[in-house]
Design an enzyme around this catalytic site. Structure first.
Site, short mmCIF file in Angstrom:
data_model
loop_
_atom_site.label_atom_id
_atom_site.label_comp_id
_atom_site.label_asym_id
_atom_site.label_seq_id
_atom_site.Cartn_x
_atom_site.Cartn_y
_atom_site.Cartn_z
N CYS A 151 1.17 -1.36 0.03
CA CYS A 151 -0.10 -0.18 0.28
C CYS A 151 0.67 1.30 0.13
O CYS A 151 1.41 1.42 0.98
CB CYS A 151 -0.96 -0.23 1.15
SG CYS A 151 -2.17 1.90 1.45
N CYS A 154 0.72 2.99 3.31
CA CYS A 154 0.99 1.93 5.15
C CYS A 154 1.85 0.54 3.86
O CYS A 154 1.58 0.41 2.70
CB CYS A 154 0.19 1.84 5.35
SG CYS A 154 -1.43 0.28 4.84
N CYS A 171 -4.67 -0.18 -0.09
CA CYS A 171 -4.89 -2.02 0.48
C CYS A 171 -6.86 -0.72 0.56
O CYS A 171 -7.30 0.29 0.62
CB CYS A 171 -4.13 -1.61 1.79
SG CYS A 171 -4.45 -0.28 2.95
N HIS A 184 -7.46 2.48 2.46
CA HIS A 184 -6.78 3.64 1.93
C HIS A 184 -7.08 3.99 0.55
O HIS A 184 -6.93 4.71 0.06
CB HIS A 184 -5.29 3.10 2.16
CG HIS A 184 -4.24 3.61 3.44
ND1 HIS A 184 -4.24 2.93 3.61
CD2 HIS A 184 -5.35 4.74 4.37
CE1 HIS A 184 -3.72 3.52 4.89
NE2 HIS A 184 -4.35 4.74 5.45
N CYS A 285 -12.59 -28.13 -3.92
CA CYS A 285 -11.62 -29.31 -4.12
C CYS A 285 -10.71 -28.69 -2.76
O CYS A 285 -10.11 -29.31 -1.73
CB CYS A 285 -10.90 -29.49 -5.60
SG CYS A 285 -10.05 -28.70 -6.33
N HIS A 763 -6.42 -28.47 -9.47
CA HIS A 763 -6.46 -28.85 -8.37
C HIS A 763 -6.28 -29.41 -6.99
O HIS A 763 -5.48 -28.91 -7.66
CB HIS A 763 -7.42 -30.21 -9.41
CG HIS A 763 -8.63 -31.09 -8.55
ND1 HIS A 763 -9.66 -30.93 -7.48
CD2 HIS A 763 -8.15 -32.61 -8.02
CE1 HIS A 763 -9.92 -32.29 -7.42
NE2 HIS A 763 -8.79 -33.12 -7.87
#
Length: 803
Positions: A151, A154, A171, A184, A285, A763
């Site tokens: 960020c 920050c 962020c 932010h 899964c 998977h």
């Protein structure tokens, strides 16, 4: 009862009856309410039991695709009285007692988690943003690298959003579980007005998560590829196939799929307790693999399945919204053996007629469990493939927040990490500790033992591609586990390191060690990355993971003789004036409390009066800030008591008493303490800062920022022990995280493998060692493993060897 129905016990089914079209096939859903009755004298005169266990059964006897438009459905509801299995068609208002009729109507009219979690309804159709067609993008030369984001305001490195107008990375907001960010990205929109942002880490050839701040909802951007290309992200060249395979990687990846799933070998199906599979609900899964590993651990078995009667007896009125009930139900389904039985002779004949090679159990359906654990989470609530490691941490968080009394099975994973940071110029050090739940091992590609083979393979592969010939058989890099462990223990450079000894930025290095060893050690191999072209890449490597692991040499040692600690001085922090003004004016009249914020918090399950206090003491700054206040104060004895303001006499007098006057015992007012603690600071830190600044909020904040790692002054503690409010302070002191420290010797008992190019596709399969042999859990298929691919795993589960 079908083997897969355990996942829908206690689920009300919403009946929908539609008239079939001419020529359509009609299937019947039988919905039965069952009651165990000791005596039955007919429908009207029979005695019903005092305690009734209602169950819903859904049975569709067809393997056809029922999602097709060619079919219509007809639902039929019945009340079944046991033990004589007496059936009464519903609705029925003549023969049934009034209370039974009311109960049946309530179940039939309730919203069905089964229907709500139908795979076709998981993904709501998103609207196209009205800003997408004419989005302005600044020619500021910004190019976004494929990794290393943080960020701009920050230091957060998760939940990051790329603004599609100016390329800013900021962020996001916090999630319901208090994780996420500091908001932010939203602040940047309010400052600049740039409407669209895309979440980093979600970009695939099929799209990405896009949010419109102006429209306040997730949206579609039809021109996303062009908008991302503006910042150097070539989304359209990240082509994939159905299994997440790049076109030129199909042959190598097929080999990976075959090896991990043990294709081509005759795997013997396993049945009985602990050998129950989980149906794949559509890219679920990752959840199935993690839950199979979790419920192979005795502490989780005891905490949930061992407490089944108590958890079920005291479950809330709506058990679909209770984490412990859902965990217990899933654990019982996996461990009881009731839903993992060998097929009877008639079923075997039917399988032979259908030319099925091997009999397999149907597995249980974790629809309701997935609905709850993924609720309000932007990633797991979708129908996309997700990262098993991220889901593991999310599950641990839910276990922590929903502990059963003092019992917390996630304690077995928790350990402390000692981080040592050294200033390269002054050689001074700082030691800190943090909590973690898994060990992340880097892939030491430079340590491959078959470099000559890799070079020859790469040359042959490029030649085959250029001449359009079949690709050669894949050659994987063979990496010694010791090299990965060595890479984990080596020092890392610290970006933007601020040396308190120099009071300036300097070069710094960080090393990590175990301050405690957990009961169960989870090891993640960091296989996934991005290339410079933003194409997701996976290190297709073979690592000789040991069955016995000794990490005692990674034990932390603390401050060593001759080492000098860095001074306890923090970097200068400038508080924006608007933030100060907002804090100074956020106490409000109780009659002006924002009820919408109160209701948002109440919907999370917190007491209504506690929600009102949280909104009041945080000055109507919104549900997010109030949520932080709740987390800090929820253990206090008066947490749910009504909001009271003794001596409240208007804004002027309140402000004078809060911000100016000092109490007789020099104890800071509770209201201003609440404001500071709602920002995430410790209570004793807030009290000491206010006492040192005559209860001036602004000066107290400056004091805290200049003493970020303060140690409690002994005189302060002694004085507070003699104070009338000493009990509040002592109770607020954190006890520290509980850890189960011991030897660093471990034995491998489970691992999760991934097939595909990225965590957003492919998977997952789980292998677990039970009764001295390895067993493969591949969704609903549970078989004895013949060649467990321990060298290709992604997450490894080790248990401590008793010393």
């Amino acid at each position: 009862m079908a083997a897969g129905d355990i996942g829908e016990l206690l689920v009300p089914l919403m009946p929908t009856i539609r008239v079939p079209r001419s020529g359509d096939r009609v299937y019947k859903n039988e919905c039965a309410f069952s009651y165990d009755s000791p005596k039955v004298r007919g429908a009207s005169g029979g005695a019903l039991p005092k305690r009734r266990n209602s169950k819903i059964f859904l049975d569709l006897d067809t393997d056809d695709d029922l999602n097709s438009d060619d079919y219509e459905y007809e639902d039929e509801a019945k009340l079944v009285i046991f033990p004589d299995h007496y059936e009464i068609a519903l609705p029925n208002i003549e023969e049934l007692p009034a209370l039974v009729t009311i109960a049946c109507d309530a179940v039939l009219s309730s919203k069905s988690p089964y229907r709500k979690q139908d795979p076709d309804t998981w993904e709501n159709e998103l609207p196209v943003s009205k800003y997408a067609n004419n989005l302005t993008q600044l020619d500021n030369g910004v190019r976004i690298p494929p990794s290393g984001w943080k960020c701009a305001r920050c230091d957060l490195r998760e939940n990051l959003w790329l603004n599609l107008t100016d390329g800013s990375i900021l962020c996001g907001k916090w999630f319901f579980d208090s994780s996420g960010g500091n908001g932010h990205a939203l602040e940047h929109y309010r400052d600049m007005g740039y409407p669209l942002a895309v979440k980093l880490g979600t970009i695939t050839p099929d799209g990405a998560d896009v949010y419109s701040f102006q429209e306040e909802e997730p949206v579609l951007d039809p021109h996303l590829a062009k908008h991302l290309a503006h910042f150097g992200i070539d989304m359209l060249h990240m082509h994939g196939t159905e299994n997440g395979l790049r076109d030129n990687d199909i042959k190598p990846r097929v080999s990976e799929w075959e090896v991990i799933q043990e294709s081509g070998t005759k795997l013997k199906p396993m049945y009985g307790p602990g050998y129950t599979g989980l149906k794949n609900l559509g890219n679920s899964c990752y959840l199935s693999s993690v839950m199979q590993a979790i419920f192979s651990i005795p502490e989780f078995q005891r905490a949930y399945v061992g407490n089944l009667p108590r958890i079920f007896d005291y479950s809330p009125l709506d058990p679909t919204q209770d984490f412990n009930t859902q965990m217990t139900k899933l654990g019982h389904g996996l461990l009881s053996g009731q839903y993992s039985k060998p097929p009877v002779k008639s079923e075997l004949i039917e399988q032979v007629m259908k030319e099925e090679q091997k009999p397999h159990q149907n597995g249980i359906s974790p629809r309701m469990f997935k609905a709850f654990v993924s609720k309000s989470h932007p990633e797991f609530s979708s129908n996309r493939q997700q990262d098993a490691q991220e889901f593991f941490l999310h599950l641990v968080n839910l276990v922590e927040r929903n502990r059963i009394g003092s019992e917390n099975p996630s304690d077995v994973f928790r350990f402390l990490v000692e981080e040592r940071i050294q200033c390269c110029q002054t050689r001074k050090v700082r030691y800190t500790e943090r909590v973690d739940y898994l060990m992340q091992l880097p892939v030491a590609m430079e340590a491959a033992t078959n470099k000559d083979e890799l070079i020859a393979y790469e040359l042959t592969r490029r030649e085959a591609e250029a001449n359009r010939r079949p690709l050669p058989e894949l050659v994987r890099a063979k990496i010694p586990f010791s090299a990965c462990l060595q890479a984990f223990s080596e020092p890392d450079n610290v970006d933007d390191f601020w040396s308190s000894a120099l009071q300036a930025k300097s070069a710094g290095v960080k090393t990590s060690r175990f301050a405690s060893f957990p009961e169960y050690l989870v090891v993640q191999i960091k296989k996934f990355t991005f290339g410079l072209d933003w194409v997701p890449k996976k290190f297709d490597v073979s690592i000789d993971m040991p069955d016995l692991l000794d990490i005692n040499h990674l034990r932390a040692r603390g401050l060593q003789p001759g080492e000098e600690e860095l001074p306890d001085i923090s970097p200068p922090i400038v508080i924006p004036d608007d933030s100060k003004d907002r804090l100074m004016n956020q106490l409000i009249d109780p009659s002006d409390i924002d009820e919408s914020s109160v209701m948002q918090l109440a919907e999370m399950g917190f007491p209504l009066e506690a929600c009102r206090k949280a909104v009041y003491f945080t000055g109507n700054m919104g549900a997010e800030v109030a949520f932080n206040w709740i987390i800090v104060h929820m253990e206090e004895p008066d947490f749910a008591e009504p909001l009271t303001m003794p001596g409240y006499g208007g804004a002027a007098s309140a402000g004078a008493s809060i911000f100016g006057a000092t109490g007789l015992d020099n104890q800071p007012p509770e209201e201003i303490v609440a404001i500071i603690t709602s920002m995430g600071f410790q209570r004793n830190q807030a009290v000491q800062a206010l006492r040192a600044t005559s209860n001036n909020l602004e000066r107290a904040l400056d004091w805290i920022f200049s003493h970020p790692e303060f140690e409690e002054d002994s005189d302060f503690v002694i004085e507070m022990e003699n104070n009338a409010n000493a009990n509040i302070i002592s109770e607020a002191k954190p006890e520290g995280p509980r850890v189960k420290d011991g030897s660093g010797m471990y034995e491998l008992f489970a691992f999760i493998s991934h097939m595909g190019t990225s965590t957003m596709s492919g998977h997952y399969v789980c292998h677990i060692k039970k009764e001295g042999r390895w067993v493969i859990y591949n969704d609903h298929k549970v078989c004895a493993s013949e060649r467990p691919p321990k060298d290709l795993g992604y997450m490894y589960f080790y248990r401590r060897i008793p010393s």
